[in-house]
Design an enzyme around this catalytic site. Structure first.
Site, PDB file in Angstrom:
ATOM      1  N   SER A  35    -103.593  -3.404  28.971  1.00  0.00           N
ATOM      2  CA  SER A  35    -103.378  -1.817  29.347  1.00  0.00           C
ATOM      3  C   SER A  35    -105.090  -2.406  29.543  1.00  0.00           C
ATOM      4  CB  SER A  35    -103.272  -1.473  28.096  1.00  0.00           C
ATOM      5  OG  SER A  35    -103.202  -0.273  28.473  1.00  0.00           O
ATOM      6  N   ARG A  62    -101.823  12.298  20.710  1.00  0.00           N
ATOM      7  CA  ARG A  62    -101.092  10.989  20.749  1.00  0.00           C
ATOM      8  C   ARG A  62     -99.901  10.923  21.140  1.00  0.00           C
ATOM      9  NH1 ARG A  62    -101.410   5.692  20.633  1.00  0.00           N
ATOM     10  NH2 ARG A  62    -100.779   4.830  19.144  1.00  0.00           N
ATOM     11  N   ASP A  94     -92.362  -0.932  33.389  1.00  0.00           N
ATOM     12  CA  ASP A  94     -93.734   0.155  32.187  1.00  0.00           C
ATOM     13  C   ASP A  94     -93.988   0.648  33.109  1.00  0.00           C
ATOM     14  OD1 ASP A  94     -96.457   0.920  31.595  1.00  0.00           O
ATOM     15  OD2 ASP A  94     -97.311  -1.132  31.679  1.00  0.00           O
ATOM     16  N   HIS A 121     -94.521   0.065  28.686  1.00  0.00           N
ATOM     17  CA  HIS A 121     -95.986  -0.425  28.753  1.00  0.00           C
ATOM     18  C   HIS A 121     -96.014  -0.917  27.256  1.00  0.00           C
ATOM     19  CE1 HIS A 121    -100.335  -0.377  29.625  1.00  0.00           C
ATOM     20  NE2 HIS A 121    -100.590   0.149  29.298  1.00  0.00           N
ATOM     21  N   ASP A 122     -95.804  -0.651  26.141  1.00  0.00           N
ATOM     22  CA  ASP A 122     -95.770  -1.636  25.284  1.00  0.00           C
ATOM     23  C   ASP A 122     -95.083  -3.189  24.696  1.00  0.00           C
ATOM     24  OD1 ASP A 122     -97.540   0.364  23.485  1.00  0.00           O
ATOM     25  OD2 ASP A 122     -95.141   1.426  21.876  1.00  0.00           O
TER      26      ASP A 122
END
Lengths: 196, 401
Positions: B159, B229, B333, B366-367
């Site tokens: 990232s 968040r 992602d 994405h994680d």
């Protein structure tokens, strides 16, 4: 090393930029790299093969050559190689054109569908040919565009492609008197080195 | 009783603070007169200092990439990239010396907005300068100098971490052997920036924000940070990942709609598991992360675009890069989807660089870059295996060629 690759490597000069379409486990590129210090780049879609390429220290890009090669610039490689894969692609003619665009010279190897045993199987038994070069059943074969040496010669003629070398070999990738006499009848695997 | 630590863990680690007196000139034109960097290292640096790997963290990461801090806390989670770092793991600490730092502007010990400005005796707050990826990499190069590392065996990041890797290859083209860029993009898209702006707005509109001087009021914009968040977290997951996570005990095809208490409440309280999860994630984060740091790092992301100095032709930025590249993306992602990684690959091909690329089938969004996905981990292992050979070749064995 596979004998067709042994023949091909004569046409690879030191420090060349080589693009291998469908590079498999990367062993051929790895060999060329250590023997001839080439700049290597392989295209592959099989995850296990890609991992083997990484293990071999070969540059490999996960990309399907059937979709597009537009991300490769014209004349950006000295040699573009397609080994035993032509008959599996969606549009062999477009791929050949793309190879000629990207590479200064190209090498293609493919199983010759007009090999006499293949012809015999079709004519005498009425079955789709099978051999060690074509080991599949008609329904599970990845070979969707069979072609013969004569067909490929015709394509080269139509597209103004200059054949630099042309060789046919047998199951053991050896050449013989008969093969030289009538390649399209006795040749099992065809190897072309060409440019435009 | 001391907790049980897995055999392939780096074990109990403790960070070290490095102080730098030499002023750091920033991309913005401003200068940081002096600063601290909080650093963790794993493994041993070899005699010729050729086995060092720099690990770059993403938005909310820090220096604590692997192992544990507290021998007694049994609930403590290991560092954020523990699945990759350790003896026998992909970043094998039996062979590599791994360096991980908290970047400038962060809030885990390195100098950032919550640090005290020596000039005023108060936290910098909103006066802390905007730091760019280029500035980070510059500060990382100084850390390398301090550690005596002229050339990293590899610089690796996911990232925003991947963006630092790209910047390394551009700013210090001869100071890294390998660049591993995971789940990144050559620059943010309008959609990426939009999500960052929503996060910033939620923080700055919190009444407890006090124009960034909340430290003086003994408070912090908790609700804003939580919201920021929560929105961020949704973009890190995929639809499928959320369906799996929140559809555990339910009938097939419930789309992750597990209920919190087994029934609808017919109120505006939490009904679904996903709501309570997001709330929990936001809450936990708000305790541990500084709001000004969050604002700053989202700007760092937005500003990243190394092509601007090269007439918007990124391939020119990499002309001098001597390293080999490995680029990895994940199919689900949608924050930095595979197309963005392919842009990087195509740029590198255009620059005639040595590059490998993997598009890993993964549901985690994405994680995924933080997860032990077998194909991904194996690829890192295979690739770095060759790097180990390179290093050991240099150390003693004669060159094969």
């Amino acid at each position: 090393m596979r004998a067709d690759l042994k023949i091909i490597q004569q046409w690879i000069e030191p420090d060349m930029r080589v693009l291998d379409l469908g590079c498999g486990d990367g062993s051929f590129l790895a060999h060329l790299k250590s023997e001839k210090n080439i700049f290597d780049c392989g295209l592959e879609i099989d995850p296990d093969n890609i991992n083997l390429c990484l293990q071999a220290g070969v540059n490999v890009i996960e990309q399907d050559m059937n979709k597009s090669l537009a991300n490769f610039r014209s004349d950006s490689f000295d040699t573009v190689l397609l080994a035993q894969t032509l008959q599996t692609v969606e549009r062999p003619d477009i791929l050949v054109e793309e190879m000629l665009r990207i590479g200064k010279k190209c090498i293609i190897t493919f199983p010759n569908f007009a090999y006499w045993r293949h012809r015999l199987k079709l004519v005498s038994q009425g079955n789709m040919p099978q051999s060690s070069a074509l080991p599949y059943e008609w329904y599970d074969t990845p070979n969707i565009h069979h072609c013969t040496i004569k067909d490929f010669d015709t394509l080269c003629e139509e597209r103004n492609i200059t054949i630099l070398h042309k060789t046919v070999v047998d199951f053991n990738h050896r050449s013989s008197f008969l093969m030289n006499l009538n390649p399209n009848l006795f040749g099992i695997n065809a190897i072309y080195h060409f440019t435009r | 009783m001391a907790k049980r630590i897995p055999a392939d863990s780096v074990g109990i680690v403790s960070p070290e603070l490095f102080h730098f007196d030499e002023p750091l000139e920033l991309r913005s034109g401003r200068v940081i007169e002096q600063y601290d960097l909080m650093v963790e290292t794993y493994g041993e640096l070899n005699a010729d200092k050729s086995n060092a790997i720099l690990v770059c963290h993403a938005l909310s990461g820090d220096h604590h990439a692997a192992g544990y801090h507290n021998p007694d806390d049994e609930k403590e989670k290991p560092g954020w990239w523990d699945c990759c770092i350790g003896p026998g793991k992909a970043f094998d600490t039996n062979h590599f010396f791994i360096v991980s730092l908290n970047n400038l502007g962060g809030c885990a010990g390195s100098t950032g907005p919550s640090s005290v400005d020596p000039a005023t005796g108060k936290p910098f707050g909103p006066d802390f300068p905007i730091i760019t990826v280029r500035d980070w990499v510059k500060s990382q190069a100084r850390l390398a100098d301090r550690l005596g590392i002229h050339k990293w065996a590899a610089v690796i990041g996911g990232s925003l971490g991947g963006m630092q890797v790209m910047r390394w290859a551009i700013s210090y083209p001869d100071r890294l052997g390998h660049a591993i860029i995971i789940a990144a993009a050559p620059k943010l898209s309008a959609q990426n920036i939009a999500f960052n702006e929503i996060a910033r707005q939620s923080i700055t509109n919190d009444p407890d924000f006090h124009a960034g001087r909340y430290y003086d009021f003994n408070t912090y914009p908790k609700r804003g940070l939580m919201l920021a968040r929560m929105i961020g977290h949704v973009t890190y997951l995929s639809d499928n990942a959320m369906r799996d996570k929140f559809g555990k005990d339910a009938i097939e095809g419930n789309f992750g709609r597990d209920l919190r208490s087994g029934k609808l409440n017919f109120s505006y309280d939490v009904d679904f598991q996903v709501e309570s999860y997001l709330k929990y994630k936001g809450e936990t984060f708000s305790h541990s992360f500084d709001a000004n740091s969050y604002l700053l790092i989202t700007k760092t992301l937005d500003y990243f675009d190394p092509a601007v100095d090269y007439n918007f032709d990124l391939s020119k930025a990499f002309v001098d890069s001597q390293c080999k590249f490995l680029v990895i993306s994940f199919t689900s992602d949608w924050r930095f989807p595979p197309e963005r990684s392919r842009e990087i690959v195509n740029t590198l091909l255009k620059a005639e660089k040595q590059v490998s690329y993997l598009e890993v089938e993964a549901d985690q969004g994405h994680d995924a870059f933080l997860m032990p996905i077998p194909r991904y981990i194996q690829a890192l292992k295979s690739y770095l295996g060759c790097v180990i050979e390179e290093i050991s070749g240099k150390e003693g064995k004669p060159d094969a060629g």
